[in-house]
Each structure stands twice: as structure tokens, then as C-alpha cells.
Enzyme design. Sequence first.
Site, mmCIF file in Angstrom:
data_model
loop_
_atom_site.group_PDB
_atom_site.id
_atom_site.type_symbol
_atom_site.label_atom_id
_atom_site.label_comp_id
_atom_site.label_asym_id
_atom_site.label_seq_id
_atom_site.Cartn_x
_atom_site.Cartn_y
_atom_site.Cartn_z
ATOM 1 N N ASP A 204 15.700 75.262 18.626
ATOM 2 C CA ASP A 204 14.826 74.919 17.507
ATOM 3 C C ASP A 204 13.434 74.572 18.042
ATOM 4 O O ASP A 204 13.043 75.035 19.113
ATOM 5 C CB ASP A 204 15.428 73.757 16.703
ATOM 6 C CG ASP A 204 15.130 73.857 15.215
ATOM 7 O OD1 ASP A 204 13.952 73.714 14.837
ATOM 8 O OD2 ASP A 204 16.069 74.075 14.433
ATOM 9 N N ASP A 213 17.339 56.904 16.112
ATOM 10 C CA ASP A 213 18.655 57.383 15.715
ATOM 11 C C ASP A 213 19.152 58.538 16.588
ATOM 12 O O ASP A 213 20.273 59.021 16.392
ATOM 13 C CB ASP A 213 18.636 57.840 14.254
ATOM 14 C CG ASP A 213 19.679 57.121 13.400
ATOM 15 O OD1 ASP A 213 20.483 56.357 13.962
ATOM 16 O OD2 ASP A 213 19.693 57.334 12.181
ATOM 17 N N HIS A 246 11.088 70.217 12.396
ATOM 18 C CA HIS A 246 12.307 70.911 11.985
ATOM 19 C C HIS A 246 13.480 70.612 12.907
ATOM 20 O O HIS A 246 14.580 70.271 12.457
ATOM 21 C CB HIS A 246 12.020 72.412 11.945
ATOM 22 C CG HIS A 246 13.093 73.251 11.352
ATOM 23 N ND1 HIS A 246 14.139 73.762 12.075
ATOM 24 C CD2 HIS A 246 13.267 73.696 10.087
ATOM 25 C CE1 HIS A 246 14.918 74.486 11.288
ATOM 26 N NE2 HIS A 246 14.404 74.459 10.070
ATOM 27 N N ASN A 259 24.631 53.483 15.007
ATOM 28 C CA ASN A 259 23.985 52.407 15.765
ATOM 29 C C ASN A 259 23.371 51.328 14.887
ATOM 30 O O ASN A 259 22.544 50.536 15.354
ATOM 31 C CB ASN A 259 22.898 53.010 16.679
ATOM 32 C CG ASN A 259 21.846 53.795 15.897
ATOM 33 O OD1 ASN A 259 21.909 53.899 14.677
ATOM 34 N ND2 ASN A 259 20.888 54.349 16.622
ATOM 35 N N ASN A 350 16.989 82.204 3.802
ATOM 36 C CA ASN A 350 16.513 81.608 2.551
ATOM 37 C C ASN A 350 15.802 82.572 1.624
ATOM 38 O O ASN A 350 14.958 82.166 0.837
ATOM 39 C CB ASN A 350 15.547 80.461 2.858
ATOM 40 C CG ASN A 350 16.201 79.326 3.592
ATOM 41 O OD1 ASN A 350 17.412 79.270 3.707
ATOM 42 N ND2 ASN A 350 15.391 78.422 4.096
ATOM 43 N N SER A 437 18.703 76.203 6.820
ATOM 44 C CA SER A 437 18.449 75.482 8.070
ATOM 45 C C SER A 437 19.156 74.142 8.091
ATOM 46 O O SER A 437 19.516 73.635 9.146
ATOM 47 C CB SER A 437 16.947 75.211 8.250
ATOM 48 O OG SER A 437 16.266 76.325 8.711
#
Length: 512
Positions: A204, A213, A246, A259, A350, A437
Site C-alpha cells: 500500500d 494503535d 490509505h 491496547n 470500485n 479497499s
Amino acid sequence: MSHRTHRPRSARSFALVASGALVAATFLTGGSAAAGTTGGHGGDHGPRSTPVPVLTPDGFLMSYVVNAKHANPGQTRLVERAVRAAGGVVVQSWPQIGVVVAHSDRAAFRADVVRKGGQAVESVGASRTAEVSEGTPSAESTRSASATRSAARTAATMSAGSATLESVTPDPREGEQWDNAQIKADQAHQVTDGSRKVVVGVLDSGIEGTHPDLAANIDTKDSVNCTTAGRPDLTPGAWNPTTSGHGTHVAGTIAAARNGVGIVGVAPNVRLASVKVVNDDGFIYPEYAICGFVWAGMHKMDVTNNSYYIDPMEFWCDDQPDQAAVRTAVQRAVSWSTKQGVVHAAAAGNSGKDLANKTTDTASPNDTTPITRTINDGCKDIPTELPGVVTVSATTQATTLASFSNRGLGVIDVAAPGRSILSTYPGGTYAKLSGTSMASPHVAGVLALMKSAHPSWSPETMIEELRKQADDHACAAAENNAGPACVGPAGDNSYYGEGIVDALDAVRKSRH
């Protein structure tokens, strides 16, 4: 799948919804060939596809893939010699798959490399229609691809097995993750959050490694930047995002950590390798993706996620020599990495199209000037339509097919949530985005949980089980009644394939 920042582009395979506003992006987002150039010519796919001119006058720096007849080091060396003899530069050589990435500014390069390579060259094709913007790396690679392998993974990163949880404490925004509930990831987490031994390669735009995170799950040793003309760049931090969030969003869906912060990924205890295949202009050229797939295989990753289609063609046709050569090279990379134990998930796209019944393409080539062209069933959206890749369509919270999602009987394998998905975003933030995606990383996460629970399973077994365990979904109208209607039975139809992916079954069921 790409964000375009320098060239105006029509939206194609990726749609984002951020803060309620629709933002279009393209992540999932010569003559035609020199005389003597070889390439696959499709069978009876219907009308011949329209050629796409690839202009390569002298002085115009172009990138090519050159495929050896046989994928071995000896044949690859012969191809390298032919590239140099034809006035080209070997940018990257992949002897594992018999593919050489070359640059040349000579108009006669394609014909000359075939002539000088003799029986060693199977095909050659331009990998883009625009001139190479990043330039040619300063020196030719003198190392085999295997020499770029990173150091062995440390005992610390490999120490924990599948974590069986006695109780699960929700993260603060987990209640907003309807998507995890739809695929039963929340229930799967009562069994396991995944194994630290499992690595998912995110091909990506890069992952923000400092995101609170994600930081605990980033595997820096296996991360790489492939956008330096398709040569692995191991510069520290080169795999970080530069112009697009993205990849960071995709990564959070797969494996945001449990977490006490933000959200929880589908497989929150597995590790993530950032494999950057999107350049700063937002393009995913074939040589970048080839690098990414081979890298994943070299590093024995378990899963890759591919939320994009390969630029500059939305569909690569096997009756066009340049496009056929590119398809051969990418397919070799996918197949080789699969043989190394990597299973691949990919976004269906898409455009709201029926991939089983192709007729026209108006988005290609997207790096110069798109044309309206006739296409046929021998024209494929890659990598999602390549053999051995899991093709994922997108659902809404109501389980209808998202209006933008591609579909196709016999093409879609499974479906997963893709409308208004909350996940991580650069700057330590969170965003809701939409697109196939966003659907594909849910499946990559489920595959990671499956590999955690069944570490001996091969990619072929994992795909078989993924399809078998998916929850059947009968045909229904798509969101806003958009696009071609659904056809096929509940067990395997054009909208949902074999059903909505099921994370709980992935971790609790053994093969019968």
C-alpha cells in the site's frame, strides 16, 4: 487505488467517505508494441481489445519488464545481458521469477532486447505510458534479490503464540466497529487475537509506524519501500507514508492493537509489514507490485493485502503485447510468493462493474490520457483477477452490496464490509473511509486469524476454507439499486461470491 496529487485523474477504483463527504480517489484504489515483441495472445475472448499507444521516442525514459523464457538465474543473467546490449539499464533483477526491470531511452529497445536476447527472452512490455518520473537508480544492482533479505526475525518478535483470551476488554471506539460484528471478529476475539508469529504484508502507501494503535504491531525488519523504480529500498523509514493515509487505514482494519486506545483490528495480535508500493504521485506501477510480492515471499510473510489495481491500466489485456508481458511478470511474482506460503487478498475494485462481462474501459491509461477502449474477458483487473488471489467485494452495514463495488459471477470469492469503515489514519487519528479497499483488509485479517489457529495450512487450504466457511448470502438489490443485477444462488453469486467472510469459523473449525 491511488491518490493523484500531480495529475488530474478520473476516479476509478477507490472511494473514500470521510466526515460524511464523498472523496474520490483511485486506490482500491507503442505504437502498441515494437515489431518482434512477444507476448500472450488471448483465446476466444470476444472482440479484440483496443490497443493503447505507448510512445517511446529516443530520449524518452521508459520502464519495461523483460521476462525470461525460464525462471532461473542462468536465463535471467542472459536477459540482463540482452538489456544492456540493447542500450538499457538493469534496474532490478528477480531470478526467482525470471523477470528483469529495465529502463531505456531508446525507441528501438523493445525490438533490440528481443533480438539480442534470442531464445532467452519470452516477452517484453512497457510498464507505464508516462515517462519515468523517479529517474533511474544511480547504479545497477550487483546483488541477487536474495541478498536484500533482512536479518532474521528476533526472538522477541516471534515469542508469543496464539493468545487464548479468558476475557476481552473493549477498546474505547470498538462499539463503533459494526464491521467487526458483521464478520464475527468480535466473537473470534473470545478465542484468539492472533499469533505474533503471523505477519501480514500491507502492499500500500505506507503505514504510520508511530500511530498509537499500530506501533506495537509494526514489523520494521520486514518492511520495505518498492517505489524506487521497483528496487527494494531499505533506507530506515522509507516505508512510511508520504502523500497518502490509505495504507495506515488499511493496516488498522487488519491489526490495530488491543491496547485500550481507539479501535481493535480483525487480528489485533499479529504483526504488520509495511510494503510501500505507491509513489508520491499515487501510482502503483507493475514493477512496484512485483517487488512487493517477491519481497513478501522472500520474507516468508503469511498474508498480503492488496487494496489497489496496478496502474496505468484498469484492465490488462492478454491480446496486447505490452500488457500481456506485464501480466506475465506480475503473475509470476504472485505465484512464486504463494509457493513460499503467502496467501493474498485483494480488493475487487470500485467501478461498479461486472467483472465477468467486460465490454469497455474509459479509465486507462491513467498516467497520460485515458481513452475509451473495447475490452474483453481476456482483459483482467490485476492483481485481484489473477489466479490464487482472493477477490473481495464490499458490503454495507445492512449487508447489501455497496453501490461502488465491482461484482461478477465466478470472479468474487467472498464479501466483507466496505462502507464507512472506522480505522486508523495518519497523525495518530482515525477516519471513516469507504471502498473495496476497506473490504479486502477484513479478509486479510481473517486469513491472519486462520493462519494463527492453523499454522500448518497452505495458502490453497486457507482459500478453500475461507470460501467454505463464509456465510451464504442470497442475491438482493445492491445499495441504491446500483450497477448490474445479482445472479447466482445463495451459495455462490455475483455479489457475495461464497458469502460474507466469517472470522469465528476461521479460528474454531478444523478441516474435515
